[in-house]
Design an enzyme around this catalytic site. Structure first.
Site, PDB file in Angstrom:
ATOM      1  N   HIS A 128       0.817  -1.211   0.000  1.00 21.86           N
ATOM      2  CA  HIS A 128       0.000   0.000   0.000  1.00 21.86           C
ATOM      3  C   HIS A 128       0.849   1.258   0.000  1.00 21.86           C
ATOM      4  O   HIS A 128       0.433   2.302  -0.486  1.00 21.86           O
ATOM      5  CB  HIS A 128      -1.015  -0.048   1.141  1.00 21.86           C
ATOM      6  CG  HIS A 128      -2.080  -1.049   0.853  1.00 21.86           C
ATOM      7  ND1 HIS A 128      -2.070  -2.305   1.403  1.00 21.86           N
ATOM      8  CD2 HIS A 128      -3.116  -1.011  -0.009  1.00 21.86           C
ATOM      9  CE1 HIS A 128      -3.091  -2.992   0.914  1.00 21.86           C
ATOM     10  NE2 HIS A 128      -3.742  -2.229   0.055  1.00 21.86           N
ATOM     11  N   ASP A 168      -4.331  -8.822  -3.759  1.00 18.75           N
ATOM     12  CA  ASP A 168      -4.510  -9.868  -2.757  1.00 18.75           C
ATOM     13  C   ASP A 168      -4.687 -11.242  -3.396  1.00 18.75           C
ATOM     14  O   ASP A 168      -4.168 -12.232  -2.896  1.00 18.75           O
ATOM     15  CB  ASP A 168      -5.720  -9.552  -1.868  1.00 18.75           C
ATOM     16  CG  ASP A 168      -5.347  -8.547  -0.788  1.00 18.75           C
ATOM     17  OD1 ASP A 168      -4.299  -8.740  -0.157  1.00 18.75           O
ATOM     18  OD2 ASP A 168      -6.078  -7.564  -0.608  1.00 18.75           O
ATOM     19  N   GLU A 193     -10.912 -11.375  -4.417  1.00 18.13           N
ATOM     20  CA  GLU A 193      -9.483 -11.265  -4.103  1.00 18.13           C
ATOM     21  C   GLU A 193      -8.984 -12.410  -3.234  1.00 18.13           C
ATOM     22  O   GLU A 193      -7.915 -12.342  -2.653  1.00 18.13           O
ATOM     23  CB  GLU A 193      -9.154  -9.896  -3.494  1.00 18.13           C
ATOM     24  CG  GLU A 193     -10.053  -9.424  -2.391  1.00 18.13           C
ATOM     25  CD  GLU A 193      -9.711  -7.993  -1.925  1.00 18.13           C
ATOM     26  OE1 GLU A 193      -8.672  -7.441  -2.306  1.00 18.13           O
ATOM     27  OE2 GLU A 193     -10.513  -7.461  -1.150  1.00 18.13           O
ATOM     28  N   CYS A 214      -9.486  -4.161 -10.267  1.00 18.23           N
ATOM     29  CA  CYS A 214      -8.937  -2.944  -9.670  1.00 18.23           C
ATOM     30  C   CYS A 214      -7.597  -3.195  -8.994  1.00 18.23           C
ATOM     31  O   CYS A 214      -7.038  -2.323  -8.366  1.00 18.23           O
ATOM     32  CB  CYS A 214      -9.939  -2.324  -8.701  1.00 18.23           C
ATOM     33  SG  CYS A 214     -10.428  -3.445  -7.394  1.00 18.23           S
TER      34      CYS A 214
HETATM   35  C1  PEP Z   1      -6.436  -5.729  -4.368  1.00 24.15           C
HETATM   36  O1  PEP Z   1      -6.244  -6.490  -3.410  1.00 24.15           O
HETATM   37  O2  PEP Z   1      -6.154  -6.021  -5.549  1.00 24.15           O
HETATM   38  C2  PEP Z   1      -6.992  -4.394  -4.135  1.00 24.15           C
HETATM   39  C3  PEP Z   1      -7.296  -3.600  -5.129  1.00 24.15           C
HETATM   40  O3  PEP Z   1      -7.171  -3.999  -2.841  1.00 24.15           O
HETATM   41  P1  PEP Z   1      -5.990  -3.444  -1.923  1.00 24.15           P
HETATM   42  O4  PEP Z   1      -4.767  -3.243  -2.791  1.00 24.15           O
HETATM   43  O5  PEP Z   1      -6.447  -2.179  -1.318  1.00 24.15           O
HETATM   44  O6  PEP Z   1      -5.795  -4.546  -0.936  1.00 24.15           O
HETATM   45 MG    MG Z   2      -7.141  -6.109  -1.503  1.00 22.66          MG
END
Ligand code: PEP
Ligand code: MG
Length: 587
Positions: free
Chosen positions: A197, A463, A439, A510
């Protein structure tokens, strides 16, 4: 990763946020000490030398008492303490640092840091293994001295007055989010992975960043000039004038390339044979809606609302939620806004930090699980989303669903909140679309059951890849295993898209994979309906989509699904990209 190439001063890691920055470094070590290059007025030099003297005395006293407290130590530990005491009692060393203070007017901490890092560098280059193995002791001694000098006066990065590159062991997403972009021009960290993140936030702030550099905090001393090349994933320490010039040209070329791509913003996102593919932006802050629109995004495919919690020192109120959502809708003006309910936990801590840390936070109380155990907090957010839904095309998305019961529980809570609003006469969009993120492998494998009860799927590959391949997404040591083109990942994605379409729902993505140039042609061929990516990447993805024929992408997807290795898949997709946009593979 973290491989040194060419010479000692070029370090290779993973480029996670594009762009090039050339600046002075500030270094945060594992304990977050920041040792800036600072000078003191001439009149304060005596005081500074006294501080230095005291830190050496206090540190050696500390080591001596540790020795005593340990009693009968084994020889190895005795040796370590003896080495530390040897350095702390070495008058020549102290004089060297003290001379630096008196000649350069440096603060004691800066003079200590520069000198000890110099010694460590020399030690690490010697062929004598006894000496080279002492490098860790030198860093230990540096830290001990800094603890005495800086103590509780740790500095944060909130009061910068000039542009810097932040060099750190690791950064939390919250730390990164709090950086002032005006002054933090680059990030280089020992730890981290492409989809951590921290990387995602750096990208959304537009700060060039390289992670997984392994020992960059050791290679760089505060005040060094550093080049961060987020495109090539390299960091250069104390470059010569020629290299700086070369990088200035490279940086200018990147900006020019970006401007060329920005011209695509107003063009439709359509394959050369005329199929429209939805292209959206991922955001963490409402202010990013504007850049998403400028870059040509059609809407927000993922609003990571947990940053509302991470940025504040209190749990956000319903009004704060509502305002953030309405701001996003208003800034964007049109197009869908997919609001993901809080995805707290794992590397995105909650305010209520757990008293006993979880053993496996990524497998622990995170995301929808956390919300379902904190229903009042969850309801507050859902109320705000529903109230905001009357202002635009708002959709709601639940993260980390692993089974049908979880989805049903979340939907019951949504229904309860709707009922409350109804009773109170508060307006909301009753037909608000509800989707889930796919995910986890369990969600992908039971997509058939889940698809019956939602309006859309959005594949969260960040994920999904970590759980499918059992690779921690933030662990630089195994980053080479984190591969979106692993056949297991592609087959799972294919299954989710096929099932979604069979149930007549759209399937988007996403996760960062949706913006990965080598993955886009395959995803297109697999039939992905929507790509939601970091706003700065939208033009590149659009360039690729608008340069490909859907039929050729389908052919590619069919071919690679039968392959058994990621490398073979990579070569196949490269052939297609070379034909469509050759410039993409030359950089
Ligand atoms: C993902 O896991 O691909 C996602 C978009 O969520 P995050 O990166 O916030 O865990
Ligand atoms: Mg995620």
């Amino acid at each position: 990763m973290g491989v040194r190439v060419e010479s000692m001063d070029i370090i290779k890691g993973i480029g996670v946020s594009p762009g090039v920055s050339i600046c002075t470094a500030v270094v945060l070590d594992a304990e977050d000490y920041r040792v800036p290059r600072r000078t003191v007025p001439k009149g304060d030099l005596r005081k500074e030398v006294q501080r230095l003297r005291k830190s050496f005395l206090d540190a050696s006293e500390e080591v001596s008492s540790l020795q005593v407290a340990q009693g009968d130590l084994d020889n190895k530990i005795k040796d370590i303490f003896a080495v530390h005491l040897h350095f702390l009692r070495d008058r020549t060393l102290r004089k060297k640092i003290s001379d630096l203070i008196q000649q350069q007017f440096y603060t004691a901490e800066y003079a200590v840091s520069v000198t000890m890092r110099d010694i460590a560098k020399n030690f690490s280059q010697t062929p004598d293994t006894y000496i080279s193995e002492r490098v860790n002791d030198i860093y230990d001694i540096e830290k001990r001295l800094l603890r005495h000098l800086i103590g509780s006066r740790r500095e944060d990065l909130k009061h910068l007055t000039e542009p810097v590159i932040v060099v750190a062991h690791d950064l939390t997403p919250t730390q990164t989010a709090s950086f002032d972009k005006q002054f933090v021009n680059g990030i280089a960290t020992d730890a981290g992975g492409r989809t951590s993140h921290t990387a995602i936030v750096a990208r959304s702030l537009g700060i060039p960043a390289v992670v997984a550099l392994n020992e960059v905090t050791r290679e760089v001393a505060a005040g060094d000039t550093v080049i961060v090349d987020g495109n090539r994933g390299t960091v250069i320490v104390n470059p010569n004038a020629e290299t700086i010039e070369e990088y200035q040209r490279h940086a200018a070329a990147i900006v020019e390339h970006e401007h060329e791509l920005d011209e695509l913003a107003q063009l439709p996102s359509e394959t050369t044979d005329g199929t429209h593919i939805a292209l959206m932006g991922n955001i963490e802050f409402p202010s990013e809606a504007e850049i998403t629109m400028r870059k040509g995004g059609e809407g927000i495919g993922l609003y990571r609302t947990e940053f509302l919690y991470l940025e504040a020192d209190h749990e956000p109120t319903e009004e704060e939620h509502y305002q953030a959502y309405v701001d996003t809708i208003r800034t964007f003006g049109h197009g869908p806004i997919i609001i993901r309910t809080m995805d707290l936990g794992a590397d995105k801590f909650t305010q209520k930090r757990l008293i006993s840390p979880e053993r496996n936070p990524f497998l622990g109380l995170r995301s929808i699980r956390y919300c379902l155990q904190n229903i009042n907090m969850f309801k507050t957010q859902i109320r705000a989303i529903l109230r905001a839904s009357v202002h635009g095309d708002v959709r709601i998305m639940f993260p980390l669903i692993t089974n049908l019961m979880e989805l049903r529980q979340a939907k019951w809570i949504l229904a309860e909140v709707k009922e409350d609003l109804e009773e109170q006469g508060v307006a909301y969009d009753d037909s608000i679309a509800v989707g889930i993120m796919i995910e986890t492998p369990s969600a992908a494998l039971t997509a058939d059951d889940l698809a019956d009860e939602v309006d859309f799927f959005s594949i969260g590959t960040n994920d999904l890849i970590q759980y499918t391949l059992a690779v921690d997404r933030v662990n630089e040591k195994i980053a080479y295993l984190y591969d979106p083109l692993n056949p297991a990942v592609l087959r799972l994605i294919n299954q989710v898209i096929t099932v979604g379409h069979r149930h007549n729902i759209w399937v988007g993505m996403c996760g960062e994979m949706a913006g990965d140039i080598l993955s886009v042609p395959i995803l297109l061929g697999l039939g992905l309906d929507e790509f939601s990516v970091s706003p700065v990447i939208i033009p590149e993805v659009k360039k690729l989509i608008t340069s490909l024929r859907l039929s050729e992408a389908r052919e590619l997807a069919r071919t690679v699904l039968a392959y058994r290795s990621a490398d073979d898949i990579r070569s196949e997709v490269k052939k297609v990209i070379t034909r469509a946009v050759p410039a993409f593979l030359k950089r």
